[in-house]
Design an enzyme around this catalytic site. Structure first.
Site, PDB file in Angstrom:
ATOM      1  N   SER A 151     -31.394 -40.902  22.603  1.00  0.00           N
ATOM      2  CA  SER A 151     -30.893 -40.042  23.683  1.00  0.00           C
ATOM      3  C   SER A 151     -31.966 -39.911  24.754  1.00  0.00           C
ATOM      4  O   SER A 151     -33.161 -40.060  24.464  1.00  0.00           O
ATOM      5  CB  SER A 151     -30.580 -38.647  23.123  1.00  0.00           C
ATOM      6  OG  SER A 151     -30.330 -37.727  24.171  1.00  0.00           O
ATOM      7  N   TYR A 179     -32.888 -31.160  18.038  1.00  0.00           N
ATOM      8  CA  TYR A 179     -32.133 -32.395  18.323  1.00  0.00           C
ATOM      9  C   TYR A 179     -33.066 -33.432  18.938  1.00  0.00           C
ATOM     10  O   TYR A 179     -33.086 -34.597  18.525  1.00  0.00           O
ATOM     11  CB  TYR A 179     -30.982 -32.063  19.274  1.00  0.00           C
ATOM     12  CG  TYR A 179     -30.188 -33.247  19.767  1.00  0.00           C
ATOM     13  CD1 TYR A 179     -29.291 -33.918  18.938  1.00  0.00           C
ATOM     14  CD2 TYR A 179     -30.315 -33.701  21.089  1.00  0.00           C
ATOM     15  CE1 TYR A 179     -28.553 -35.005  19.398  1.00  0.00           C
ATOM     16  CE2 TYR A 179     -29.578 -34.779  21.564  1.00  0.00           C
ATOM     17  CZ  TYR A 179     -28.697 -35.424  20.714  1.00  0.00           C
ATOM     18  OH  TYR A 179     -27.965 -36.497  21.176  1.00  0.00           O
ATOM     19  N   LYS A 206     -34.267 -37.360  17.926  1.00  0.00           N
ATOM     20  CA  LYS A 206     -34.112 -38.511  18.815  1.00  0.00           C
ATOM     21  C   LYS A 206     -35.466 -39.161  19.106  1.00  0.00           C
ATOM     22  O   LYS A 206     -35.545 -40.375  19.280  1.00  0.00           O
ATOM     23  CB  LYS A 206     -33.371 -38.094  20.099  1.00  0.00           C
ATOM     24  CG  LYS A 206     -31.932 -37.623  19.831  1.00  0.00           C
ATOM     25  CD  LYS A 206     -31.089 -38.714  19.164  1.00  0.00           C
ATOM     26  CE  LYS A 206     -29.642 -38.347  18.932  1.00  0.00           C
ATOM     27  NZ  LYS A 206     -28.841 -39.436  18.357  1.00  0.00           N
TER      28      LYS A 206
HETATM   29  N1  NAD Z   1     -22.543 -37.552  24.558  1.00  0.00           N
HETATM   30  C1  NAD Z   1     -23.762 -37.550  25.046  1.00  0.00           C
HETATM   31  O1  NAD Z   1     -24.000 -37.052  26.167  1.00  0.00           O
HETATM   32  C2  NAD Z   1     -24.886 -38.202  24.283  1.00  0.00           C
HETATM   33  C3  NAD Z   1     -26.116 -38.294  24.940  1.00  0.00           C
HETATM   34  C4  NAD Z   1     -27.178 -38.878  24.254  1.00  0.00           C
HETATM   35  C5  NAD Z   1     -27.006 -39.368  22.975  1.00  0.00           C
HETATM   36  N2  NAD Z   1     -25.793 -39.246  22.367  1.00  0.00           N
HETATM   37  C6  NAD Z   1     -25.692 -39.791  21.001  1.00  0.00           C
HETATM   38  O2  NAD Z   1     -24.604 -40.689  20.940  1.00  0.00           O
HETATM   39  C7  NAD Z   1     -24.168 -40.812  19.590  1.00  0.00           C
HETATM   40  C8  NAD Z   1     -22.656 -40.705  19.532  1.00  0.00           C
HETATM   41  O3  NAD Z   1     -22.285 -39.378  19.895  1.00  0.00           O
HETATM   42  P1  NAD Z   1     -21.050 -39.076  20.883  1.00  0.00           P
HETATM   43  O4  NAD Z   1     -21.624 -38.499  22.128  1.00  0.00           O
HETATM   44  O5  NAD Z   1     -20.129 -40.221  20.951  1.00  0.00           O
HETATM   45  O6  NAD Z   1     -20.407 -37.829  20.105  1.00  0.00           O
HETATM   46  P2  NAD Z   1     -19.094 -37.732  19.185  1.00  0.00           P
HETATM   47  O7  NAD Z   1     -19.199 -36.417  18.499  1.00  0.00           O
HETATM   48  O8  NAD Z   1     -17.897 -38.027  20.019  1.00  0.00           O
HETATM   49  O9  NAD Z   1     -19.290 -38.924  18.154  1.00  0.00           O
HETATM   50  C9  NAD Z   1     -20.146 -38.835  17.034  1.00  0.00           C
HETATM   51  C10 NAD Z   1     -19.438 -39.448  15.850  1.00  0.00           C
HETATM   52  O10 NAD Z   1     -20.303 -39.379  14.700  1.00  0.00           O
HETATM   53  C11 NAD Z   1     -19.502 -39.019  13.582  1.00  0.00           C
HETATM   54  N3  NAD Z   1     -20.316 -38.431  12.524  1.00  0.00           N
HETATM   55  C12 NAD Z   1     -20.874 -37.198  12.474  1.00  0.00           C
HETATM   56  N4  NAD Z   1     -21.511 -37.011  11.307  1.00  0.00           N
HETATM   57  C13 NAD Z   1     -21.384 -38.165  10.598  1.00  0.00           C
HETATM   58  C14 NAD Z   1     -21.826 -38.595   9.314  1.00  0.00           C
HETATM   59  N5  NAD Z   1     -22.536 -37.786   8.513  1.00  0.00           N
HETATM   60  N6  NAD Z   1     -21.516 -39.844   8.909  1.00  0.00           N
HETATM   61  C15 NAD Z   1     -20.777 -40.675   9.709  1.00  0.00           C
HETATM   62  N7  NAD Z   1     -20.309 -40.318  10.935  1.00  0.00           N
HETATM   63  C16 NAD Z   1     -20.620 -39.074  11.366  1.00  0.00           C
HETATM   64  C17 NAD Z   1     -18.484 -38.042  14.147  1.00  0.00           C
HETATM   65  O11 NAD Z   1     -17.346 -37.880  13.311  1.00  0.00           O
HETATM   66  C18 NAD Z   1     -18.165 -38.676  15.494  1.00  0.00           C
HETATM   67  O12 NAD Z   1     -17.064 -39.551  15.418  1.00  0.00           O
HETATM   68  C19 NAD Z   1     -24.904 -39.711  18.812  1.00  0.00           C
HETATM   69  O13 NAD Z   1     -26.007 -40.297  18.139  1.00  0.00           O
HETATM   70  C20 NAD Z   1     -25.397 -38.787  19.912  1.00  0.00           C
HETATM   71  O14 NAD Z   1     -26.542 -38.068  19.534  1.00  0.00           O
HETATM   72  C21 NAD Z   1     -24.734 -38.685  22.993  1.00  0.00           C
END
Ligand code: NAD
Length: 277
Positions: free
Chosen positions: A146, A160, A164
């Protein structure tokens, strides 16, 4: 569309693929000719993504996995190998977010975050890397960190951010370890993406205690970019074997650049104090 030879006909595993960035990665990779294993703790969501891909003529399966549980991840690896025989691209993308002050957060908060974001990634590496290392040809690991790994003042998100930071360190270390074997490693650093990340605690097991506060609610992230854009940036980064890929909205570019500069300034100032110059 011209398909890159080394993606077409190969297999990708994407964790956290029931929605958000993971689902977008699954769709992007399938559109480039890869067979895709969409894996998620939300089994119905993962199967829906795979069903939609199959309906569009792609090769995909949806599988339940809890990345924090090493046995569950080993089962995913067995299922993947039984179905497709090999894995060329491992996308460690499953991740969760919570807010809270460092001093006030519970150990259970930390353990849950770390169990998914950090141990989940290690579990997947342990389960999939032996098979990947035993093969020749193009192979790659994509880890989702992230922009939070680069913020100088991560108030409210330090826990968090710490997970990361760990993913960035693990990814760069792994890149050094695997480079000699021809396996690439890319760390993806998105920021402000329109997903369900603010509602991460929907997946928090009760064993990890009470839900932490949700000061920004559980709805959509404002002024966010689409997950499909992040997936495209990520796959292009993988194809050019970039060590780090950023993907964030244009309106946030200048602020993020100045945050990263403040981050390095902290170290630069300390170095000057210590060694002069
Ligand atoms: N959305 C943002 O702005 C953003 C920014 C930086 C990083 N991220 C990172 O992107 C990645 C994806 O997140 P997203 O934004 O798509 O959110 P999201 O919540 O839509 O997707 C995350 C997915 O991970 C799954 N998950 C959670 N716990 C789990 C487990 N124990 N085992 C397997 N699957 C599990 C959830 O069911 C979900 O489908 C994450 O690592 C998040 O930290 C997101």
């Amino acid at each position: 569309m011209v398909l890159p030879d080394h993606l077409s006909g190969t297999t990708a595993v994407v964790t956290g693929a029931a929605g958000g960035i993971g689902a977008a990665l699954a769709i992007e990779l399938a559109s480039r000719g890869m067979s895709v294993v969409a894996a998620d703790i939300d089994a119905d969501g993962a199967r829906q993504v795979a069903d939609d891909l199959q309906a569009a003529g792609r090769s995909a399966i949806g599988v339940h996995v809890d990345v924090s549980d090493s046995e569950s991840v080993r089962t995913l690896a067995r299922r993947t190998h039984a179905e497709f025989g090999s894995v060329e691209l491992l996308c460690n993308n499953a991740g969760v977010l919570l807010f809270g002050d460092v001093a006030e957060s519970s150990l259970a908060d930390w353990r849950w975050l770390a169990s998914v974001n950090v141990e989940g990634l290690l579990n997947c590496l342990h389960a999939f890397l032996p098979g990947m290392r035993a093969r020749q040809g193009w192979r790659h690991v994509l880890n989702t960190a992230s922009t939070h790994a680069f913020l100088p003042d991560p108030r409210g998100t330090a826990l968090y951010s710490a997970t990361k930071h760990a993913i960035v360190a693990l990814s760069l270390g792994l890149r050094g370890e695997l480079g000699g074997e021809g396996i690439g490693v890319t760390v993806l650093c998105p920021g402000q993406v329109g997903t369900r990340i603010l509602d991460s605690q929907r997946n928090r097991p009760t064993a990890y205690g009470e839900r932490a506060g949700e000061p920004f609610g559980t709805g959509a992230i404002p002024m966010a970019i689409a997950p499909s854009r992040v997936a495209r940036d990520a796959v292009e980064g993988v194809l050019r074997d970039a060590p780090v890929v950023f993907s964030l909205p244009e309106h946030g570019h200048a602020e993020f650049r100045s945050q990263v500069e403040s981050m390095w300034q902290l170290t630069g100032d300390a170095l000057r104090d210590h060694i002069g110059g």
